[in-house]
Design a protein around this motif. Structure first.
Motif, mmCIF file in Angstrom:
data_model
loop_
_atom_site.group_PDB
_atom_site.id
_atom_site.type_symbol
_atom_site.label_atom_id
_atom_site.label_comp_id
_atom_site.label_asym_id
_atom_site.label_seq_id
_atom_site.Cartn_x
_atom_site.Cartn_y
_atom_site.Cartn_z
ATOM 1 N N SER A 37 -62.075 -23.787 -34.818
ATOM 2 C CA SER A 37 -63.182 -23.547 -33.896
ATOM 3 C C SER A 37 -62.974 -22.248 -33.122
ATOM 4 C CB SER A 37 -63.300 -24.715 -32.918
ATOM 5 O OG SER A 37 -64.179 -24.399 -31.856
ATOM 6 N N TYR B 140 -59.861 -28.266 -36.165
ATOM 7 C CA TYR B 140 -60.261 -29.627 -36.493
ATOM 8 C C TYR B 140 -59.923 -29.929 -37.952
ATOM 9 C CZ TYR B 140 -63.444 -28.532 -32.560
ATOM 10 O OH TYR B 140 -63.984 -28.121 -31.360
ATOM 11 N N ASP C 45 -68.214 -27.543 -29.441
ATOM 12 C CA ASP C 45 -69.016 -27.423 -30.655
ATOM 13 C C ASP C 45 -68.911 -28.653 -31.566
ATOM 14 O OD1 ASP C 45 -66.376 -27.077 -31.286
ATOM 15 O OD2 ASP C 45 -66.653 -25.251 -32.485
ATOM 16 N N LEU C 46 -68.502 -29.794 -31.023
ATOM 17 C CA LEU C 46 -68.295 -30.964 -31.872
ATOM 18 C C LEU C 46 -68.737 -32.245 -31.164
ATOM 19 C CD1 LEU C 46 -67.090 -31.798 -34.666
ATOM 20 C CD2 LEU C 46 -64.981 -32.340 -33.428
ATOM 21 N N TRP C 47 -69.492 -33.061 -31.898
ATOM 22 C CA TRP C 47 -69.962 -34.346 -31.406
ATOM 23 C C TRP C 47 -69.542 -35.447 -32.388
ATOM 24 C CZ3 TRP C 47 -72.193 -29.796 -30.668
ATOM 25 C CH2 TRP C 47 -72.782 -29.492 -29.432
ATOM 26 N N GLN D 171 -70.414 -35.955 -27.085
ATOM 27 C CA GLN D 171 -69.794 -34.654 -27.248
ATOM 28 C C GLN D 171 -68.300 -34.756 -27.000
ATOM 29 O OE1 GLN D 171 -71.551 -31.485 -24.953
ATOM 30 N NE2 GLN D 171 -70.460 -29.909 -26.120
ATOM 31 N N HIS E 71 -71.880 -24.975 -36.038
ATOM 32 C CA HIS E 71 -71.325 -23.790 -36.682
ATOM 33 C C HIS E 71 -72.246 -22.597 -36.413
ATOM 34 C CE1 HIS E 71 -70.059 -21.126 -40.004
ATOM 35 N NE2 HIS E 71 -68.930 -21.799 -39.987
ATOM 36 N N LEU F 144 -70.878 -30.809 -36.304
ATOM 37 C CA LEU F 144 -70.206 -29.557 -35.961
ATOM 38 C C LEU F 144 -71.247 -28.460 -35.770
ATOM 39 C CD1 LEU F 144 -67.540 -27.877 -35.741
ATOM 40 C CD2 LEU F 144 -67.777 -27.475 -38.208
ATOM 41 N N PHE G 54 -69.451 -36.915 -37.731
ATOM 42 C CA PHE G 54 -69.241 -35.819 -36.787
ATOM 43 C C PHE G 54 -70.255 -34.705 -37.012
ATOM 44 C CE2 PHE G 54 -65.314 -38.002 -37.685
ATOM 45 C CZ PHE G 54 -64.818 -38.275 -36.414
ATOM 46 N N TYR H 178 -61.435 -26.725 -40.018
ATOM 47 C CA TYR H 178 -62.246 -25.723 -39.344
ATOM 48 C C TYR H 178 -61.543 -25.273 -38.070
ATOM 49 C CZ TYR H 178 -66.186 -23.556 -36.904
ATOM 50 O OH TYR H 178 -67.006 -22.675 -36.240
ATOM 51 N N TRP I 22 -61.165 -40.033 -33.272
ATOM 52 C CA TRP I 22 -60.463 -38.753 -33.236
ATOM 53 C C TRP I 22 -59.160 -38.897 -32.461
ATOM 54 C CZ3 TRP I 22 -63.825 -40.307 -29.615
ATOM 55 C CH2 TRP I 22 -63.548 -40.014 -28.278
ATOM 56 N N ASN J 273 -75.892 -26.169 -37.909
ATOM 57 C CA ASN J 273 -75.162 -27.417 -37.693
ATOM 58 C C ASN J 273 -74.741 -28.059 -39.017
ATOM 59 O OD1 ASN J 273 -75.521 -27.167 -34.932
ATOM 60 N ND2 ASN J 273 -77.379 -28.422 -34.912
#
Length: 224
Positions: free
Chosen positions: A133, A139, A7-9, A3, A33, A31, A29, A131, A192, A37
């Motif tokens: 977040s 992102y 909201d992002l892995w 993670q 949402h 996300l 990745f 996006y 990232w 997902n």
């Protein structure tokens, strides 16, 4: 799967065991949402597939360019009944592994807030995803258009790359204001990077002046 934000892995990095770039790692990745997902890029590790299942599966899978398609693309599509998306100019290559459910040719907004932006150059069908977040960071998923190699920013040029298109894409990037850059492949670096505006503009300038030509690398590796 690790993670990064609320909201992002990031998926388990996939090592590309070759003599050209032994430290090359490929990334995907997940996300979270509001509508379900979303997977961006790739996820080849079966343990990641199980982690995706534990998180509720995925409703959509977006490829940034056709190089990301592989056997796992079809496995994910079948396991989660997820919709596969790619640029129309990537369709022929992607279809060798899985049939996309939809393609696009221009900028679109999906799921109400997920921005699909064609950014050709690395490949004709290269696409970025933007996006904002609800947790505060924006992102930008850039695929292989720009990347980090041992703390040096560069662009990646393949046989199908177009220098003019890539230049236009980098100029387009300069108008964006991302907080985090998500890369589909890196060398000796995580997938990232957080940036402020000064860093973002500086890294684009550095990348533009540091092209990495995969064709020349292959020729050198082959002794040609």
């Amino acid at each position: 799967m690790k993670q990064l934000y609320e909201d992002l892995w990031i998926c388990t990095p996939e090592a590309n065991a070759n003599k050209i770039e032994p430290e090359l790692m490929m990334h995907g990745f997940l996300l979270q949402h509001l509508r379900g997902n979303i997977l961006i890029s790739r996820a080849d590790n079966p343990l990641d597939h199980d982690a995706i299942a534990d998180s509720g599966g995925i409703i959509r899978h977006y490829l940034t360019h056709w190089h990301e398609a592989g056997p796992a693309t079809r496995q994910l599509q079948q396991r989660f009944n997820s919709a596969l998306y790619c640029h129309a100019r990537a369709l022929g290559h992607v279809s060798r592994y899985a049939e996309p459910d939809a393609t696009f040719t221009k900028a679109e907004v999906h799921c109400g807030s997920f921005h699909v932006v064609p950014t050709p150059g690395h490949t004709p069908g290269s696409t970025s995803y933007l996006y904002a977040s609800p947790y505060g960071k924006t992102y930008l998923f850039v695929g292989d258009t720009v990347t980090l190699s041992h703390h040096r920013w560069m662009t990646i040029r393949a046989a199908e790359s177009n220098e003019h298109d890539l230049h236009q894409t980098l100029n387009f990037y300069r108008a964006l204001r991302p907080d985090v850059i998500m890369m589909s492949s890196t060398v000796g670096h995580p997938g990232w990077q957080e940036v402020d505006l000064r860093q973002w503009l500086a890294l684009l300038g550095e990348a533009e002046h540091n092209p990495r030509d995969l064709c020349l690398s292959q020729a050198s590796n082959d002794g040609g």
